[in-house]
Motif scaffolding. Structure first.
Motif, short mmCIF file in Angstrom:
data_model
loop_
_atom_site.label_atom_id
_atom_site.label_comp_id
_atom_site.label_asym_id
_atom_site.label_seq_id
_atom_site.Cartn_x
_atom_site.Cartn_y
_atom_site.Cartn_z
N PRO A 280 0.82 -1.22 0.00
CA PRO A 280 0.00 0.00 0.00
C PRO A 280 0.86 1.27 0.00
CG PRO A 280 0.04 -1.01 2.19
CD PRO A 280 0.79 -1.92 1.29
N LEU A 281 0.26 2.35 -0.46
CA LEU A 281 0.89 3.67 -0.33
C LEU A 281 0.72 4.10 1.12
CD1 LEU A 281 -0.61 5.58 -3.39
CD2 LEU A 281 1.67 4.60 -3.25
N HIS A 282 1.80 4.44 1.76
CA HIS A 282 1.74 4.95 3.14
C HIS A 282 1.71 6.48 3.03
CE1 HIS A 282 3.18 4.53 7.54
NE2 HIS A 282 2.67 5.73 7.35
N CYS A 283 0.57 7.07 3.33
CA CYS A 283 0.39 8.52 3.18
C CYS A 283 0.32 9.20 4.55
CB CYS A 283 -0.89 8.82 2.41
SG CYS A 283 -0.93 8.10 0.76
N ILE A 284 1.05 10.29 4.69
CA ILE A 284 0.97 11.11 5.90
C ILE A 284 0.55 12.52 5.48
CG2 ILE A 284 2.20 12.04 7.91
CD1 ILE A 284 4.17 9.66 7.63
N PHE A 285 -0.63 12.94 5.93
CA PHE A 285 -1.15 14.27 5.61
C PHE A 285 -0.70 15.24 6.71
CE2 PHE A 285 -3.80 11.55 3.08
CZ PHE A 285 -4.12 12.31 1.95
N ASP A 286 0.30 16.06 6.39
CA ASP A 286 0.86 17.02 7.36
C ASP A 286 0.45 18.44 6.97
OD1 ASP A 286 2.14 16.28 9.65
OD2 ASP A 286 3.96 15.60 8.62
N ASP A 287 1.06 19.43 7.63
CA ASP A 287 0.78 20.84 7.30
C ASP A 287 1.30 21.17 5.90
OD1 ASP A 287 -0.27 21.04 9.75
OD2 ASP A 287 1.22 22.40 10.61
N ASN A 288 0.38 21.40 4.97
CA ASN A 288 0.71 21.82 3.60
C ASN A 288 1.62 20.87 2.83
OD1 ASN A 288 -0.83 24.22 3.78
ND2 ASN A 288 0.83 25.15 4.98
#
Length: 370
Positions: A280-288
């Motif tokens: 899987p794609l490991h996504c981290i949604f951070d500031d901008n």
């Protein structure tokens, strides 16, 4: 039966109708194209699921009908020189002349060719061909190929005062497109489900033009009329997913991104993933910023894509192909991603303007070390 026709027109008509011909059938006539010469020349292909009939301008000396092998007739016409094709048939022996080329082939009895089903009129709508074409191409990827839920092997057409909504779902993702229609007749609102295979053919028949395409809903069938071509398909029966309840809209995280930049980032990281090595794609949604990484036996990759907004550090996993399919189909330069938790779906919408599309992708659970 005798007629003459421009090679390019005849070839295009054969190509269109051949797509509804059975490659192998217990009824030999279904492996052929039905030719009917009357006021004009009509060609029909039918595989008992989907039928395509198109008419082509021709100079008809004498009328008649017969069935010719779609493969052989198609190959002959394709390889003829660009000239006038002169076609004549006596009983079932067919003579085809074009330039210096001549063929004699055997046709079969048109009585053996089953009739296209009649569409018992219930409701209808008209929509621009280019809109219908884009609606199909931007949702068909989410049509299910799982025969255990036959209703989801098609796309839902829902028509009401707001226009046409098309929905496809396969258990892992959902695709939705909305467009205004040129007109509708019948019930105030109506819906039906069209098999994905038939929609794939409708997409090819529709041109990138603003000319109207007519869609007629019958009791058991649906008919698409595009120019001089009609396609008739059976409707799928059953209970389609109640999609409105399935889409979460009270999401706490909203971020926007440039569609192409996001797609490019995912595409680069996906180089580590193939059919044998899934991850899987490991996504981290951070500031901008959206950080994406993946790891398989051949190596690991990481990328970053600028976004507007914050995801509060949300970590979530996705199937790379499902996310890329949605972004490729999205008809907008910028998209808004709505999320809540690592186990709730990601909803993709246009960043501004009307919500004429919506894609939903379910997350994948991340294991330790991914």
């Amino acid at each position: 039966m005798k007629f003459s026709c421009e090679k390019a027109l005849l070839q295009a008509a054969i190509s269109t109708t051949s797509r509804a011909v059975s490659p192998k059938s217990s009824i030999p006539a279904l492996e052929g194209i039905l030719l009917e010469a009357d006021q004009n020349l009509k060609l029909t292909g039918y595989n008992l699921e989907t039928g395509i009939r198109t008419s082509v301008p021709a100079d008809i000396e004498s009328g008649g009908s017969l069935v010719l092998s779609a493969r052989l007739f198609g190959e002959i016409v394709r390889k003829l020189p660009d000239d006038l094709v002169i076609f004549s048939a006596t009983n079932y022996m067919v003579n085809i002349k074009c330039g210096m080329s001549e063929f004699n082939i055997l046709g079969t009895d048109p009585e053996e060719f089953p009739e296209l089903p009649t569409v018992e009129y219930q409701n209808s709508l008209t929509i621009q061909q280019n809109k219908l074409k884009s609606m199909i191409s931007q949702t068909i990827f989410a049509v299910s190929d799982n025969e255990s839920r036959p209703i989801h092997t098609g796309a839902l057409f829902e028509v009401n005062a707001g226009g046409l909504t098309m929905v496809a779902v396969d258990g892992f993702r959902l695709a939705l497109r909305r467009e205004a229609v040129l007109g509708k007749e019948g019930s105030e609102s109506f819906s039906f489900v069209v098999p994905g295979a038939a929609l794939s053919e409708v997409e090819k028949i529709c041109g990138p033009v603003e000319e109207p395409a007519a869609v007629t809903q019958g009791a058991k069938h649906v008919m698409f009329k595009v120019g001089s071509t009609i396609l008739v398909s059976r409707r799928l029966e059953g209970e389609f997913l109640a999609y409105r309840q399935a889409i979460p809209r009270n999401n706490s995280i909203h971020v926007t991104a440039d569609t192409r930049s996001l797609l490019a980032s995912i595409d680069r990281v996906s180089l580590m993933i193939n059919e044998k090595l899934k991850s899987p794609l490991h996504c981290i949604f951070d500031d901008n910023v959206l950080k994406i990484r993946t790891k398989t036996a051949i190596g690991d990759a990481a990328d970053q894509c600028p976004i507007e907004g914050t995801g509060n550090g949300l970590e979530i996993g996705f199937n790379n192909r499902y996310l890329m399919d949605a972004l490729k189909a999205a008809p907008a330069d910028r998209v808004r991603l709505e999320l809540t938790t690592s186990v709730s779906p990601c909803v993709i919408l246009p960043a501004e303007g009307d919500e004429n599309f919506l894609y939903m992708v379910l997350p994948v659970r991340l294991k330790a070390g991914e």
